[in-house]
Design an enzyme around this catalytic site. Structure first.
Site, PDB file in Angstrom:
ATOM      1  N   LYS A 162      -2.056  -1.593  -3.895  1.00 28.88           N
ATOM      2  CA  LYS A 162      -2.916  -0.410  -3.875  1.00 28.88           C
ATOM      3  C   LYS A 162      -2.097   0.855  -3.917  1.00 28.88           C
ATOM      4  O   LYS A 162      -1.158   0.966  -3.121  1.00 28.88           O
ATOM      5  CB  LYS A 162      -3.734  -0.450  -2.583  1.00 28.88           C
ATOM      6  CG  LYS A 162      -4.594   0.754  -2.362  1.00 28.88           C
ATOM      7  CD  LYS A 162      -5.318   0.616  -1.066  1.00 28.88           C
ATOM      8  CE  LYS A 162      -6.118   1.873  -0.816  1.00 28.88           C
ATOM      9  NZ  LYS A 162      -6.691   1.890   0.483  1.00 28.88           N
TER      10      LYS A 162
ATOM     11  N   ARG B 144     -10.808   9.848   1.167  1.00 27.49           N
ATOM     12  CA  ARG B 144     -10.723  10.579   2.437  1.00 27.49           C
ATOM     13  C   ARG B 144     -11.815  11.646   2.523  1.00 27.49           C
ATOM     14  O   ARG B 144     -12.277  11.964   3.610  1.00 27.49           O
ATOM     15  CB  ARG B 144      -9.323  11.170   2.612  1.00 27.49           C
ATOM     16  CG  ARG B 144      -8.273  10.070   2.764  1.00 27.49           C
ATOM     17  CD  ARG B 144      -6.863  10.613   2.902  1.00 27.49           C
ATOM     18  NE  ARG B 144      -5.876   9.524   2.803  1.00 27.49           N
ATOM     19  CZ  ARG B 144      -4.567   9.727   2.718  1.00 27.49           C
ATOM     20  NH1 ARG B 144      -4.079  10.966   2.735  1.00 27.49           N
ATOM     21  NH2 ARG B 144      -3.748   8.705   2.632  1.00 27.49           N
TER      22      ARG B 144
ATOM     23  N   LYS C  50       0.861  -1.181   0.000  1.00 27.52           N
ATOM     24  CA  LYS C  50       0.000   0.000   0.000  1.00 27.52           C
ATOM     25  C   LYS C  50       0.895   1.227   0.000  1.00 27.52           C
ATOM     26  O   LYS C  50       1.673   1.442   0.923  1.00 27.52           O
ATOM     27  CB  LYS C  50      -0.906  -0.004   1.223  1.00 27.52           C
ATOM     28  CG  LYS C  50      -1.790   1.237   1.282  1.00 27.52           C
ATOM     29  CD  LYS C  50      -2.853   1.130   2.343  1.00 27.52           C
ATOM     30  CE  LYS C  50      -3.714   2.381   2.349  1.00 27.52           C
ATOM     31  NZ  LYS C  50      -4.775   2.306   3.355  1.00 27.52           N
TER      32      LYS C  50
ATOM     33  N   SER D 215     -10.045   5.295  -5.274  1.00 24.39           N
ATOM     34  CA  SER D 215     -10.977   6.403  -5.488  1.00 24.39           C
ATOM     35  C   SER D 215     -10.489   7.425  -6.519  1.00 24.39           C
ATOM     36  O   SER D 215     -11.247   7.871  -7.367  1.00 24.39           O
ATOM     37  CB  SER D 215     -11.258   7.089  -4.149  1.00 24.39           C
ATOM     38  OG  SER D 215     -10.053   7.533  -3.543  1.00 24.39           O
TER      39      SER D 215
ATOM     40  N   LYS E 239       1.176   9.996   5.619  1.00 20.63           N
ATOM     41  CA  LYS E 239       1.233   8.588   6.023  1.00 20.63           C
ATOM     42  C   LYS E 239       2.528   7.914   5.569  1.00 20.63           C
ATOM     43  O   LYS E 239       2.611   6.699   5.488  1.00 20.63           O
ATOM     44  CB  LYS E 239      -0.005   7.855   5.485  1.00 20.63           C
ATOM     45  CG  LYS E 239      -1.336   8.407   6.035  1.00 20.63           C
ATOM     46  CD  LYS E 239      -2.527   7.495   5.726  1.00 20.63           C
ATOM     47  CE  LYS E 239      -3.813   8.005   6.388  1.00 20.63           C
ATOM     48  NZ  LYS E 239      -4.964   7.093   6.186  1.00 20.63           N
TER      49      LYS E 239
END
Ligand code: PBG
Length: 324
Positions: free
Chosen positions: A248, A205, A195, A274, A217
């Site tokens: 991802k 988000r 990820k 997304s 992150k």
């Protein structure tokens, strides 16, 4: 003289179909769904046209209508008001809370559906991070205890697949052990193996109002410049008991999908995230691309790269467009 003419294999639709190597089918999909409080509530995610946050009653109806189209697997994400968020994500184990109550309801109503959940602190965290924040740092080992409890609470609702999306070290093993000790040895783990710290998660988000309150992150999600780390993560997940390895985002990481598929015998999942969905929708709305064809080509590219499972917001519209 030209002896080899690859165009011979393209000369008619029948021949093209005959030699087609990869196919997308409705069986490949996991459809992500966003859950909100209330009754008869439906609010569109602005940056994801066609995708809605749904209250439990409407979410059940949505699952039913998707199952009629052949979609059997769903990944449910909770969108919680700020008052339910705290430092330790305590709402994530609240049996009377929106998320766990709804999961139980879904599995009761549709036992044959395969339901996946997300394990990470961000939807419940007042810091908006996937792990526990102490003195401005995301602490690894203390987070594991929270994730382990979260996974068991979800398993108690009858969930089929747990999806750790937090990127803490050792979490797959910790969660596997927590599940097994609690008697859930049949609950699967689809690890978010590779990820990346990606800008493609923006619309998600927005949907959950879960952006980090400080920093980013990057101390836990992977650097988009790297691919070797993905092999390390995959090796660890395999050893720790994962049932699926996920990459991802998907579209900018097809090489990583291919690497994992070549090196590991577990099924590979691609998360068509997304931002990838939003880009297609935005360009199609402007008339700049043919959205349907671009969607199909993108999904096919993930299969070609080696994914056998695709998490995608396109699942329902694909199933509608390709209804037999
Ligand atoms: C939470 C989580 C995220 C996504 C899935 N689970 C966001 C993030 O890590 O910030 C993103 C999905 C998407 O963009 O479609 N840990």
């Amino acid at each position: 003289m030209i002896t080899n003419r690859p165009r011979r294999n393209r000369k008619s639709e029948a021949i093209r179909n005959l030699i087609q190597e990869n196919h997308v089918t409705v069986n490949d999909f996991i459809f992500p769904l966003f859950l909100i409080e209330g009754k008869n509530q439906k609010s569109e995610v602005k940056s994801m046209p066609g995708i809605y946050r749904l209250s439990p009653d409407l979410l059940l109806k949505e699952i039913e209508s998707c199952m009629k189209l052949g979609i059997m697997t769903f990944d449910v994400f909770p969108s919680l008001a700020d008052k339910f968020k705290d430092k330790t994500a305590s709402e994530s184990t609240n049996k009377n809370g929106l998320y766990l109550k709804t999961l139980t309801l879904i599995k009761k109503k549709f036992p044959e559906a395969c339901i996946m959940t997300d394990v990470a602190m961000d939807p419940y965290s007042s810091d908006g991070h996937d792990g526990l924040v102490k003195n401005g740092e995301i602490v690894n080992d203390e987070t594991l205890e929270i994730l382990g409890r979260m996974a068991v609470a979800q398993a108690e609702c009858g969930i089929d697949i747990i999806g750790p999306s937090d990127m803490m070290d050792g979490r797959v093993g910790y969660i596997r052990e927590s599940l097994d000790q609690a008697g859930f040895s049949n609950v699967s783990i689809m690890s978010y193996t590779a990820k990346y710290a990606s800008a493609f998660y923006g619309p998600f988000r927005d949907a959950l109002d879960s952006a980090p309150k400080f920093g980013d992150k990057k101390t836990y999600q992977m650097n988009p410049a790297n691919s070797k780390e993905a092999l390390i993560e995959a090796q660890l997940d395999l050893e720790e008991g994962a049932d699926f390895l996920m990459v991802k985002p998907a579209l900018s990481y097809l090489d990583v999908i291919k690497d994992l598929n070549a090196n590991f015998d577990l099924p590979i999942a691609a998360y068509n995230v997304s931002g990838e969905y939003a880009m297609v929708k935005a360009a199609a709305a402007k008339g700049w691309i043919d959205g349907d064809r671009v969607r199909d080509e993108i999904l096919l590219s993930m299969k070609r790269a080696g994914a056998s499972v695709i998490l995608t917001y396109f699942a329902k519209e694909w199933a509608l467009k390709h209804k037999k």
